[in-house]
Scaffold this motif. Structure first.
Motif: not given
Lengths: 121, 696
Positions: B448-464
């Motif tokens: 019943a409980r939904g999830t919103v997953h927020l993630a940040a990760v470096h990739s080269g000189d960008s951030v995903l």
């Protein structure tokens, strides 16, 4: 295996709301319409927790708590009473009968869940 | 509270009122019937209790008055009279009217309510107008304070298990409040033959450091305060550490706890051995008591060390403008340094070359450290979103948990600020359109409980940055229908999944059936896309029906300076962001002839489509015999760009184009080269997209 919680209340709408909230929290729910009905169901169903109203026909909440505590299967389970009386006398009476804790009506679903989490671990 | 529950309450209340009427009429016949009195009381009690639960506060407070009177009747303090029955019947009709009015919004006759209440109060012999309206319970947010260390001694009564209390749950709750050291004391155990197997003979000494305040600690024991001995003492205020270097001695702690008397302590102290050992061997104390006191000593020491370590890594606050100025100056410096290097190369002067190289190295370091100063962890933004998710899910009646990952990922402060709005919008979208209502989720066999997953990760000189929900996923057909409706695509258009999902970024596009207060503000995903692209970022969607949607936003770490590849076409210079460049290969005339005008190059057994920039930008002149393909990677797809020459890597200070050129497609900015000429910075993702749409 989801834990089973019984809600005993003569008010259908409160029962419905309690059931709905508990199911959302991942618990299984058994409903009883008054103390007598609850005791009959407790004799054959194993529950992990009991949430009961105090004012009910046939057998009130205090009577139900006493009756449940006399059953081997319910001797140590958490029993939470719903009270509109915030006065201590009812609480004390309930505690003396063997209640674990109480929730004062009106309550919000999240308050109910907090208490369930608290006594059921 | 959902309408579902309100409706259920109304039905139940109508039923009860019907029953109440017949009970009251019978009561007139048999005024002493306890069973009937009980029934009337319970009906009122239920209407009151459930009414307040589902937001019918007017009904609850009104019914309370009647209930009070019948409680007196029940307890024999008041007898049933004709007047009482009349008043109660009137009250019953009044409650019915209130129920009728509750959803239609009609006014109920407040005058009538007041008259009934006055009548009832007269009967009950109340003076004045002591109304007992039900107070809504406020949940007060715990005040965060400085951490304080408490010494808690929790001694449950022997029969605590009989009330279904599990002391371990209480200990677990304390652990949730902060840093916690628990020592069990078992000296209360009786001899085996006297022991009640269902009794509790253990008590606990707990040392707890928390910033939630003493009330939060007391609240844990709210249900058991009468069934246990509870001592909560403050042993250390952690804000006053600097004055007290060393924590109390063991003897002092034991004395404070009352485990030892002053005389006993003196006796032990007079012998020169370790206090704890001695006290135990002398039989004054048992081992566990000493252990508990030692645990307190250790706990406080550790907490203090943590705090001191945190204090030691000091920081200073600097106004953001000063940093911006610094970064701007560094930018100018980088430009000048490029000129110096170029001049030195042209002069062919060894000494000047050496200086230029030195300056280049220093400038690069200076640039990195200046930009690093502005780097902040994205975590602070993440925690703001937690509140957003909480409030929105309550508003929508959904159950949503937000999980985060990579909160420590650092980004330029200005980027973080500009990211805030787009991210808020994307999260709102996930909650509003993605996550289903609990009952829908359960029907689909999901929790019943939904999830919103927020993630940040470096990739080269960008951030995903990824926003993933486990909701309904995107409805391709609904998007297609809407796209045709809005005239964005033609009815027969064959679109790939990616293109379909891309439609939701078209202006004015929204698939929500109803305009909710959350996403349907007429501000759509197109605004999000524009904001992300303004940050030189890209946005990408993948979605599986029934399983959820994943939105990936790729953002450069900083807006000011990028590493780029300088290329030339004829006399024009262009810059390509190095982060996107995979490799450079040659493109000969034969290759071009072999591909029959299809713009495909063979690179190590793979076909790579390319865009001849000379044609694309309509640059006159003839290309050299051997051209170069700069192969880039955008969203996992390799695309080549054909240029005349590849000059080399450069640090590029980004200058925005003036207003006139702001919307030029394929160009994201400009930079000044060492010789003073201007080079345009290519917007690779946009170029790829433009060519794709052209071909379609």
């Amino acid at each position: 295996m989801a834990k089973v919680i019984m809600t005993a209340d003569d008010s259908a709408s409160v029962r419905q709301m309690v059931t709905f909230t508990l199911k959302q929290g991942g618990y299984d729910v058994v409903e009883a319409v008054d103390g007598k009905d609850a005791l009959q169901k407790l004799a054959t169903t194993k529950v992990d927790m009991l949430i009961t109203d105090l004012n009910m026909p046939n057998l009130d909440g205090i009577g139900l708590i006493k009756g449940a505590r006399a059953l081997a299967s319910c001797k140590f389970i958490p029993i939470v009473m719903l009270t509109t009386e915030s006065q201590d006398s009812k609480k004390q009476e309930g505690k003396a009968a063997g209640a674990t804790g109480w929730i004062v009506k009106p309550f919000k679903p999240e308050q109910l869940m907090a208490v369930v989490k608290k006594v059921l671990g | 509270m959902t309408d579902l529950h309100r409706q259920a309450f109304k039905e139940e209340a109508y039923e009860l009122l019907t029953e109440l009427e017949s009970s009251l009429l019978e009561l007139e016949e048999r005024p002493d019937d306890q069973d009937l009195i009980g029934r009337v009381f319970r009906a009122m009690h239920t209407i009151k209790g459930s009414g307040s639960m589902f937001g019918f506060d007017d009904i609850a407070s009104f019914t309370h008055e009647v209930e009070t009177v019948f409680d007196m009747v029940r307890n024999g303090k008041l007898s049933v009279t004709g007047r009482l029955v009349n008043l109660t019947l009137a009250a019953r009709d009044q409650i019915r009217a209130m129920l009728d009015a509750a959803d239609s919004g009609a006014e109920t006759d407040l005058q009538a309510s007041a008259e009934i209440i006055v009548g009832l109060r007269e009967l009950a012999g109340f003076a004045g107008a002591a109304s007992a309206a039900i107070e809504p319970q406020e949940v007060v947010e715990a005040q965060r304070k400085d951490p304080v260390t408490y010494r808690i001694r929790f001694v449950p009564q022997e029969d605590i298990f009989a009330t279904g209390t599990n002391p371990l749950n209480l200990l677990a709750e304390m652990k949730e409040l902060g840093t916690c050291t628990v020592v069990a004391q078992t000296d209360g155990f009786p001899p085996l033959e006297e022991m009640n197997p269902e009794g509790c003979y253990v008590h606990w000494d707990v040392i707890l450091t928390t910033d939630q305040g003493e009330n939060a600690v007391r609240d844990i024991f709210i249900f058991v305060e009468d069934d246990c001995e509870l001592k909560i003492e403050v042993v250390a205020e952690h804000s006053r550490y600097d004055e007290q270097q060393d924590y109390k001695k063991l003897g002092e702690i034991l004395l404070e706890r009352g485990d030892i008397t002053a005389d006993e302590m003196k006796a032990v102290l007079s012998q020169q051995r370790r206090f704890g050992e001695l006290a135990v061997s002398e039989g004054i104390l048992n081992e566990a008591k000493v252990q508990a006191a030692l645990a307190e000593q250790k706990h406080v020491k550790e907490v203090r060390q943590e705090k001191q370590a945190a204090d030691a890594s000091s920081s200073i606050r600097v106004p953001a403008e000063r940093l911006d100025l610094l970064v701007n100056l560094v930018g100018e410096m980088v430009t000048v340094q490029a000129r110096l290097s170029q001049t030195a190369a042209q002069r062919d002067d060894a000494e000047l070359m050496a200086i230029a190289e030195e300056v280049e190295r220093l400038t690069a370091e200076l640039r990195d450290s200046a930009l690093n100063i502005r780097m902040l962890p994205i975590g602070s933004t993440f925690s703001k979103f937690k509140r957003l998710v909480r409030d929105l899910s309550v508003e929508l009646g959904k159950q949503i948990e937000m999980t985060t990952e990579g909160a420590e990922t650092e980004l330029d402060k200005t980027v973080i600020e500009k990211l805030n709005d787009p991210l808020v919008h994307l999260i709102r979208n996930s909650i509003d359109h993605g996550i289903e209502l609990p009952e829908v989720r359960e029907a689909a066999g999901k929790p019943a409980r939904g999830t919103v997953h927020l993630a940040a990760v470096h990739s080269g000189d960008s951030v995903l940055i990824t926003i993933a929900d486990d909701g309904a996923g995107l409805d391709k057909e609904a998007i297609r229908t809407k796209g045709i409706e809005r005239g964005i695509i033609s009815a027969g258009a064959e679109l790939s999944e990616k293109e379909l999902f891309g439609l939701i970024f078209a202006p004015g596009f929204s698939t929500a059936k109803t305009v909710s207060s959350i996403s349907g503000r007429g501000v759509g995903m197109d605004v999000v896309k524009r904001a992300i692209e303004a940050l030189r970022g890209s946005i990408d969607i993948t979605s599986v029906r029934g399983q959820g949607t994943r939105i990936t936003v790729k953002i450069p770490l900083t807006l000011a300076i990028i590493e780029s590849l300088l290329v030339k076409i004829g006399n024009d210079s262009f810059m390509m962001p190095l982060a996107l460049v995979d490799e450079c290969v040659e493109l000969t005339r034969e290759d071009v002839a072999r591909s029959h005008g299809r713009n495909l190059a063979h690179v190590r057994e793979h076909l790579v489509p390319y865009i001849p920039l000379r044609q694309h930008f309509r640059i006159t002149g003839t290309p050299p015999d051997i051209e170069q393909i700069v192969i880039t990677q955008v969203n996992g797809m390799r695309v080549g760009f054909v240029v005349d020459h590849v000059i080399g890597e450069h640090q590029t200070v980004i200058k925005s184009l003036g207003r006139a050129y702001k919307d030029t497609e394929g160009i994201s900015g400009a930079t000044i080269l060492g010789d003073g000429t201007v080079a345009l910075i290519l917007d690779i993702p946009q170029l790829v997209q433009a060519v794709e749409t052209e071909q379609n």
